[in-house]
Design a protein around this motif. Structure first.
Motif, PDB file in Angstrom:
ATOM      1  N   ALA A   6      69.044 -19.426  53.857  1.00 61.16           N
ATOM      2  CA  ALA A   6      69.528 -19.561  52.493  1.00 61.16           C
ATOM      3  C   ALA A   6      70.679 -20.671  52.422  1.00 61.16           C
ATOM      4  O   ALA A   6      70.464 -21.497  51.461  1.00 61.16           O
ATOM      5  CB  ALA A   6      70.638 -18.131  52.058  1.00 61.16           C
ATOM      6  N   ARG A   7      71.213 -21.032  53.461  1.00 61.56           N
ATOM      7  CA  ARG A   7      72.067 -22.108  53.402  1.00 61.56           C
ATOM      8  C   ARG A   7      71.415 -23.434  53.183  1.00 61.56           C
ATOM      9  O   ARG A   7      71.612 -24.261  52.682  1.00 61.56           O
ATOM     10  CB  ARG A   7      72.864 -21.915  54.549  1.00 61.56           C
ATOM     11  N   ARG A   8      70.118 -23.489  54.007  1.00 59.73           N
ATOM     12  CA  ARG A   8      69.210 -24.626  54.129  1.00 59.73           C
ATOM     13  C   ARG A   8      68.455 -24.830  52.665  1.00 59.73           C
ATOM     14  O   ARG A   8      68.351 -25.868  52.300  1.00 59.73           O
ATOM     15  CB  ARG A   8      68.129 -24.268  55.094  1.00 59.73           C
ATOM     16  N   LEU A   9      68.209 -23.665  51.968  1.00 60.97           N
ATOM     17  CA  LEU A   9      67.729 -23.706  50.808  1.00 60.97           C
ATOM     18  C   LEU A   9      68.495 -24.349  49.768  1.00 60.97           C
ATOM     19  O   LEU A   9      68.062 -25.177  48.753  1.00 60.97           O
ATOM     20  CB  LEU A   9      67.065 -22.541  50.248  1.00 60.97           C
ATOM     21  N   LEU A  10      69.689 -23.938  49.897  1.00 61.75           N
ATOM     22  CA  LEU A  10      70.964 -24.448  49.102  1.00 61.75           C
ATOM     23  C   LEU A  10      71.049 -26.242  49.333  1.00 61.75           C
ATOM     24  O   LEU A  10      71.336 -26.923  48.303  1.00 61.75           O
ATOM     25  CB  LEU A  10      72.139 -23.710  49.232  1.00 61.75           C
ATOM     26  N   GLN A  11      71.019 -26.572  50.446  1.00 59.27           N
ATOM     27  CA  GLN A  11      71.117 -27.767  50.788  1.00 59.27           C
ATOM     28  C   GLN A  11      70.016 -28.681  50.299  1.00 59.27           C
ATOM     29  O   GLN A  11      70.344 -29.749  50.096  1.00 59.27           O
ATOM     30  CB  GLN A  11      71.284 -28.102  52.349  1.00 59.27           C
ATOM     31  N   MET A  12      68.908 -27.913  50.198  1.00 60.47           N
ATOM     32  CA  MET A  12      67.722 -28.883  49.574  1.00 60.47           C
ATOM     33  C   MET A  12      67.848 -29.272  48.320  1.00 60.47           C
ATOM     34  O   MET A  12      67.155 -30.219  47.687  1.00 60.47           O
ATOM     35  CB  MET A  12      66.560 -28.104  49.749  1.00 60.47           C
ATOM     36  N   ILE A  13      68.807 -28.313  47.455  1.00 59.57           N
ATOM     37  CA  ILE A  13      68.909 -28.815  46.102  1.00 59.57           C
ATOM     38  C   ILE A  13      69.328 -30.249  45.658  1.00 59.57           C
ATOM     39  O   ILE A  13      68.719 -31.112  44.966  1.00 59.57           O
ATOM     40  CB  ILE A  13      69.762 -27.853  45.315  1.00 59.57           C
ATOM     41  N   TYR A 288      58.101 -32.379  52.285  1.00 61.58           N
ATOM     42  CA  TYR A 288      59.025 -32.840  53.317  1.00 61.58           C
ATOM     43  C   TYR A 288      60.091 -31.748  53.463  1.00 61.58           C
ATOM     44  O   TYR A 288      60.484 -31.440  54.637  1.00 61.58           O
ATOM     45  CB  TYR A 288      59.629 -34.037  52.560  1.00 61.58           C
ATOM     46  N   LEU A 289      60.631 -31.166  52.503  1.00 59.46           N
ATOM     47  CA  LEU A 289      61.876 -30.430  52.686  1.00 59.46           C
ATOM     48  C   LEU A 289      61.323 -28.854  53.326  1.00 59.46           C
ATOM     49  O   LEU A 289      61.980 -28.505  54.186  1.00 59.46           O
ATOM     50  CB  LEU A 289      62.324 -30.052  51.559  1.00 59.46           C
ATOM     51  N   VAL A 290      60.377 -28.573  52.739  1.00 61.98           N
ATOM     52  CA  VAL A 290      59.578 -27.346  53.305  1.00 61.98           C
ATOM     53  C   VAL A 290      59.146 -27.616  54.717  1.00 61.98           C
ATOM     54  O   VAL A 290      59.400 -26.639  55.650  1.00 61.98           O
ATOM     55  CB  VAL A 290      58.372 -26.604  52.742  1.00 61.98           C
ATOM     56  N   ALA A 291      58.598 -28.647  55.071  1.00 62.64           N
ATOM     57  CA  ALA A 291      58.130 -28.961  56.627  1.00 62.64           C
ATOM     58  C   ALA A 291      59.483 -28.968  57.480  1.00 62.64           C
ATOM     59  O   ALA A 291      59.500 -28.589  58.678  1.00 62.64           O
ATOM     60  CB  ALA A 291      57.335 -30.246  56.506  1.00 62.64           C
ATOM     61  N   SER A 292      60.726 -29.505  56.949  1.00 62.44           N
ATOM     62  CA  SER A 292      61.715 -29.650  57.488  1.00 62.44           C
ATOM     63  C   SER A 292      62.339 -28.347  58.008  1.00 62.44           C
ATOM     64  O   SER A 292      62.971 -28.069  58.988  1.00 62.44           O
ATOM     65  CB  SER A 292      62.898 -30.713  56.927  1.00 62.44           C
TER      66      SER A 292
END
Length: 309
Positions: A6-13, A288-292
């Motif tokens: 969840a934290r990583r998904l928020l950082q992706m924004i 890119y973001l999903v692969a990371s």
């Protein structure tokens, strides 16, 4: 693990907004008027041009246009081409599967051949086969991809006749083998070198000496203890390389006439179709973001000492 995801998904924004805003700004500042270019050499009434810009929203400030783009994007609308009036989503739907097939071929070739060569050389560092790998990978790194593409096309298509020089509009799997090899050659060189260095370094580690002292089978020592720890930097590179392969397909798709996203980006840049460029780049940013994220989660599988809170 759930909190970390969840934290990583928020950082992706903010990363997503920053990268797409940068590309959007570059297309906004692109020299030339795409609406005026539709008329070619003909004289057009400025009021008609102004009316078209107003209909397309091109008369608005940059941030207003970008905000409108994000709102439309949430509804699945990537914009519309100015010249043809075709939705960008339709262009992506036609081109993206072709590039996905090409990227998967290139990625598989890079991972399987690169890791195999790296392990083969790393297990016998500073030997003839190790030096041969270093020379081969240095050659692949030194030769530009467009030169390698034309050489492969000339040799395998025109001289040997094994493949067709150009890929058809259908882009069958067998037609994409040669473009995929050319596209993945540079990444293969880096993967092989990275794997070789990691294998050679971990061979001298204390845990490897302990495994040998316990009398474990050589296959288990290499396949479990050595490979799992040596693959962490390789997986990191491969994870980010997926997006790089998609973005780097512009040159390869141009050489072999592969009508994927790279081909369409080049065509859109030539005709100042900013909506097409921004739409395709937005999709690549998401990849890119999903692969990371997947790479970070895979760390815990490769190294049990890694835990995410």
């Amino acid at each position: 693990m759930g909190r970390y995801v969840a934290r990583r998904l928020l950082q992706m924004i903010p990363v997503f907004i920053g990268s797409t805003l940068l590309v959007f700004s570059m297309m906004y500042a692109l020299p030339g008027d795409p609406v005026r270019a539709l008329a070619g050499e003909q004289t057009v009434d400025p009021t008609q041009i102004a009316a078209m810009k107003k209909d397309l929203g091109l008369d608005q400030p940059l941030l207003v246009q970008y905000g409108t783009y994000l709102v439309n994007l949430l509804q699945g609308d990537f914009g519309t081409q100015i010249a043809s009036g075709q939705p960008v989503a339709d262009i992506i739907a036609d081109a993206f599967p072709i590039t996905i097939r090409l990227t998967l071929f290139a990625f598989t070739f890079t991972a399987l051949v690169g890791i195999s060569l790296g392990v083969f050389a790393g297990l016998k560092a500073d030997t003839l086969r190790d030096r041969g790998l270093l020379v081969l990978t240095l050659l692949l790194i030194s030769v530009p991809s467009f030169v390698l593409g034309f050489l492969a096309q000339y040799f395998f298509a025109h001289q040997l006749g094994w493949v067709d020089p150009n890929v058809s509009a259908v882009a069958d799997w067998n037609e994409l083998v040669l473009p995929a090899v050319v596209l993945g050659s540079l990444s293969l060189a880096y993967v092989a070198r990275l794997t070789r260095t990691s294998i050679a370094e971990n061979l001298r580690s204390d845990y490897m000496r302990t495994a040998v002292a316990k009398g474990l089978p050589r296959r288990r020592i290499i396949g479990v203890h050595l490979m799992r720890n040596s693959m962490i930097p390789v997986v990191t590179f491969l994870g980010t390389d997926i997006g790089a392969l998609m973005g780097g397909a512009v040159v390869t798709e141009g050489i072999f006439n592969v009508q994927g996203v790279g081909y369409n980006v080049f065509s859109a840049l030539k005709h100042r179709e900013g909506a097409t460029v921004v739409g395709i780049v937005t999709l690549i940013v998401v990849v890119y973001l999903v692969a990371s994220l997947l790479v970070d989660l895979l760390y815990a599988v490769l190294d049990p000492r890694i835990r995410y809170a």
